[in-house]
Each structure stands twice: as structure tokens, then as C-alpha cells.
Enzyme design. Structure first.
Site, PDB file in Angstrom:
ATOM      1  N   GLU A  82      25.440  77.926  38.550  1.00  0.00           N
ATOM      2  CA  GLU A  82      24.492  78.773  37.815  1.00  0.00           C
ATOM      3  C   GLU A  82      23.206  77.964  37.639  1.00  0.00           C
ATOM      4  OE1 GLU A  82      23.998  81.445  33.747  1.00  0.00           O
ATOM      5  OE2 GLU A  82      25.782  80.207  34.014  1.00  0.00           O
ATOM      6  N   ASP A 115      31.652  83.865  30.738  1.00  0.00           N
ATOM      7  CA  ASP A 115      30.587  82.884  30.457  1.00  0.00           C
ATOM      8  C   ASP A 115      31.074  81.889  29.400  1.00  0.00           C
ATOM      9  OD1 ASP A 115      28.096  81.733  30.886  1.00  0.00           O
ATOM     10  OD2 ASP A 115      27.045  83.031  29.477  1.00  0.00           O
ATOM     11  N   HIS A 164      26.525  89.910  23.402  1.00  0.00           N
ATOM     12  CA  HIS A 164      25.526  89.775  24.463  1.00  0.00           C
ATOM     13  C   HIS A 164      24.869  91.109  24.823  1.00  0.00           C
ATOM     14  CE1 HIS A 164      27.013  85.700  25.120  1.00  0.00           C
ATOM     15  NE2 HIS A 164      26.000  85.519  25.947  1.00  0.00           N
ATOM     16  N   LEU A 180      21.361  82.521  22.380  1.00  0.00           N
ATOM     17  CA  LEU A 180      22.752  82.624  22.806  1.00  0.00           C
ATOM     18  C   LEU A 180      23.044  81.549  23.846  1.00  0.00           C
ATOM     19  CD1 LEU A 180      23.262  86.485  23.127  1.00  0.00           C
ATOM     20  CD2 LEU A 180      24.531  84.965  21.616  1.00  0.00           C
ATOM     21  N   ASN A 197      21.354  90.168  30.401  1.00  0.00           N
ATOM     22  CA  ASN A 197      21.000  88.932  29.703  1.00  0.00           C
ATOM     23  C   ASN A 197      20.172  88.027  30.598  1.00  0.00           C
ATOM     24  OD1 ASN A 197      24.225  89.399  28.551  1.00  0.00           O
ATOM     25  ND2 ASN A 197      22.495  89.383  27.153  1.00  0.00           N
TER      26      ASN A 197
END
Length: 376
Positions: A129, A272, A249, A305, A217
Site C-alpha cells: 500500500e 485494513d 470508515h 483514521l 476513504n
């Protein structure tokens, strides 16, 4: 050892079957039969009337069991993450590396290479990621680590020794030729942490991008005259979307709208998950950043977050309880759909003869009671 799993409600495809036995020979399902017709040589195991479903597949697992993938130094660290999530029904995962230095990327890739070579239970490959993201949508990613793609990364992820490889990048920050090369060489490319326009996203999909990382997101909202990345994804028949269904989220009705628009065949539950999953930790560090767990939310000091404390069993329960989907459909978003995305639909994500015996037993509260990976 040959096993016959009996006295359970079995999810075959999208329907439940009772009175059947699931026959396991080695790491595969050898067949299904009436419980009274079990062939000789199979050891029967009573499922106590609980639900037997395919094992969950999670494409975005940053950590678990007190360990972040970014901090992994040994094969045992990889095993710790996989074991933590197995308790919650995840029998296949892509451990996920958040944007980091080249040295860390290379070192962690080496651990995943070792895990794949040694058939560590639950490890299907790796998800990078970043760090090829848009700094304006970095979220909790370290801005100092975000940088352009280079040739050594392409070489690393296309050697074919890391299992299934997923790369999250910002399409507007990466040349279409790079996306095309990654996709052509078997890497799954996903859009995330991005400000891509509708046109940029469509071009990336045309070049081989096939997924969106945590839909809604770290990306701009869809607007009436600017459909953007989200609009392109939801209207493309070739694009899958992962989403974090933790109740924090994304609003449940926003997710329901996406499922209605995109079709459940391309929507995938992801967690996640961070290192706290499977522990009683309430805070930990990501690099130099302290992350705090409060009210089910993981945030930095400024309220950003920072991944989630979600496990896949809870994601499935939330899909039933928050999105009002039937359990069999919720399970499909955690099994069949990610299997199809990874091109594993002939071996994973269903209970049928010839499929890998990755299975999960759920009780009436949708809590995991037992799991099998490769029949074990």
C-alpha cells in the site's frame, strides 16, 4: 488423514444445505455426500449444527497479534500476524506494507518470499500500500516515504516469487506505462490515497488497474459534475472495490449505495487491520506516530483514521447487521469475491469438490468456532 465434517449447515454457493458431509482428503475437499453415506476411511467430525462456510480472504492486513508488517524482522513475525487473524476466520490474506523505505520494502518482501516458499498457513502473497501515493491524500502514511515508482520496485514485484502481489498507488502519480507493465506481468494494481479524476481513473483501468483500495476513504467524494475515482470505479465492469465495514470508515448507507451501483460480485470486505487485532492493546506506534484505540476507532493525535481494529468475522457480522444483507451474501463478500479478484475462484472461496479445504465454522452469533487451512 481423511475427514468427514458432519452435522452442520453447509454454505454451498449461495445456498445452505443440511444433512450433508464435507469430505476432506489432504488439503482438498474430495466431495460432498449425504451424512449417512460417508465412505469408509473417513474420520467423522461433528460440527454441532453450526454453519460451515468457506474461509475468509482478506486483501488488506497491516498487522495483528501485536505485530505490524512494517516492523516484521523474522518469519515468525509473519506467522504471528496470520495466526492472529485466523482466530477470526481469515484463512488467506495479503499482509500489507504501509509506505516505507526501500530497505524495509525489500526486507519484508524477503520474509513474504520465505513464507510463500514454506507454505506458511494463510499467506497468499503481499500487498504494497504505497509508497506511490498522492501526498494530499496520504492519511496516516508518512509523507517522507511517498515517492515515484522506480525500476527496482517493478523488478521486485514481478519476479513471481512473492505469491499474489497487490500494489496500491495513486493513478494520477504513476505513468500509465508503469500500470500497464505491472498488470501485464501479473501484479494486481489498485487505486488508493488518490485525487485521480474520472478521466485519469478510466485511463488507469484501461491500462490494467483492477481495484480500489478502501473505497471512499483517502479519495475525493463523488460529485454531480465530478464523478472522480469513485464514479469511474462504480461504473466499470472490470473494477473491484475493497471496503472497510467497521461502522467508522464509511456510513452503512453509503456502502449500500455502492453495492447497489457496483453489484455484489465486485465488492470485497477488507479489514485494513492494525497490530492491535487479536490483542488487548489500546495504543501502538506506526513509525514515529502514536495510534490510539478508542470507541472502536484507531486514530492519530489529530483525529486521522489510522487503519482499523476490525477482524473479518466482525466485518461479516457488520455486513449483516449494518447493511442488512443475508449472511450468505455477506460471506460471499469475504470469500468468493476476493477469490475471484485474485483469480483463485477455481481453488478458493467455495465449498465444492476439488476446492482447497479452507473452511470456517460459525455459530449462531456468527462467531468463529474453528477454522481449517488446507484441511488442517
Amino acid at each position: 488423514m481423511k475427514k468427514a465434517l458432519t452435522n452442520g449447515r453447509i454454505l454451498t454457493g449461495r445456498s445452505w444445505q443440511e444433512g450433508l458431509a464435507v469430505l476432506i482428503d489432504g488439503d482438498r475437499i474430495s466431495g460432498l455426500c449425504h451424512a449417512s453415506d460417508c465412505p469408509p476411511g473417513y474420520q467423522c467430525e461433528d460440527l454441532g449444527g453450526n454453519d460451515l462456510v468457506p474461509g475468509f480472504i482478506d486483501l488488506q492486513v497491516n498487522g495483528g497479534g501485536g505485530m505490524m508488517l512494517n516492523d516484521a524482522r523474522t518469519l515468525d513475525d509473519i506467522k504471528t500476524i496470520a495466526a492472529a487473524h485466523r482466530k477470526f476466520g481469515t484463512t488467506g490474506m495479503l499482509p500489507t506494507l504501509i509506505s516505507d523505505s526501500w530497505d524495509r520494502m525489500e526486507a519484508v518482501a524477503g520474509l513474504i518470499r520465505e513464507a510463500v516458499a514454506n507454505n506458511v498457513p494463510g499467506i497468499l502473497g503481499i500487498h504494497f500500500e504505497g509508497p506511490y501515493l498522492n501526498p494530499d491524500r496520504k492519511g496516516v502514511h508518512d509523507a517522507d516515504k511517498i515517492r515515484p515508482v522506480d525500476e527496482k520496485f517493478i523488478e521486485l514485484v514481478t519476479k513471481g516469487d512473492l505469491g499474489h502481489v497487490l500494489v496500491t498507488l495513486a493513478p494520477e502519480k504513476v505513468a500509465l506505462a508503469v500500470i500497464r507493465e505491472l498488470a501485464a506481468k501479473g501484479v494486481q494494481v489498485s487505486a488508493g490515497h488518490s485525487n485521480a479524476s474520472y478521466e485519469e481513473m478510466r485511463a488507469a483501468i484501461g491500462a490494467g488497474l483492477s481495484c480500489v483500495t478502501h473505497l471512499y476513504n483517502a479519495m475525493p467524494p463523488m460529485q454531480s459534475r465530478a464523478p472522480g475515482l469513485i464514479g469511474a470505479a462504480l461504473t466499470s465492469p472490470d473494477c473491484f472495490c475493497g471496503f472497510i465495514n467497521d461502522g467508522h470508515h464509511v456510513h452503512p448507507m453509503t456502502l449500500k449505495a455502492a453495492i447497489a451501483a457496483n453489484g455484489a460480485k465486485r465488492m470485497m470486505l477488507v479489514t485494513d487491520a492494525m497490530s492491535c487485532v487479536g490483542t488487548d492493546m489500546t495504543n501502538f506506534t506506526l513509525g514515529d506516530t502514536t495510534i490510539k484505540l478508542e470507541g472502536g476507532r484507531l486514530t492519530t493525535a489529530d483525529g486521522t483514521l489510522a487503519g482499523s481494529a476490525l477482524d473479518m468475522a466482525t466485518a461479516v457480522r457488520n455486513t449483516v447487521n449494518l447493511l442488512n444483507l443475508p449472511l450468505e451474501e455477506a460471506i460471499q463478500l469475504a470469500t468468493g469475491v476476493p477469490a475471484a479478484f485474485l483469480d483463485l475462484e477455481k481453488s478458493h472461496g467455495r465449498i465444492a469438490a476439488g476446492m482447497r479445504a479452507d473452511l470456517v465454522l460459525l455459530d449462531a452469533t456468527m462467531t468463529v468456532r474453528k477454522s481449517w487451512i488446507g484441511g488442517q
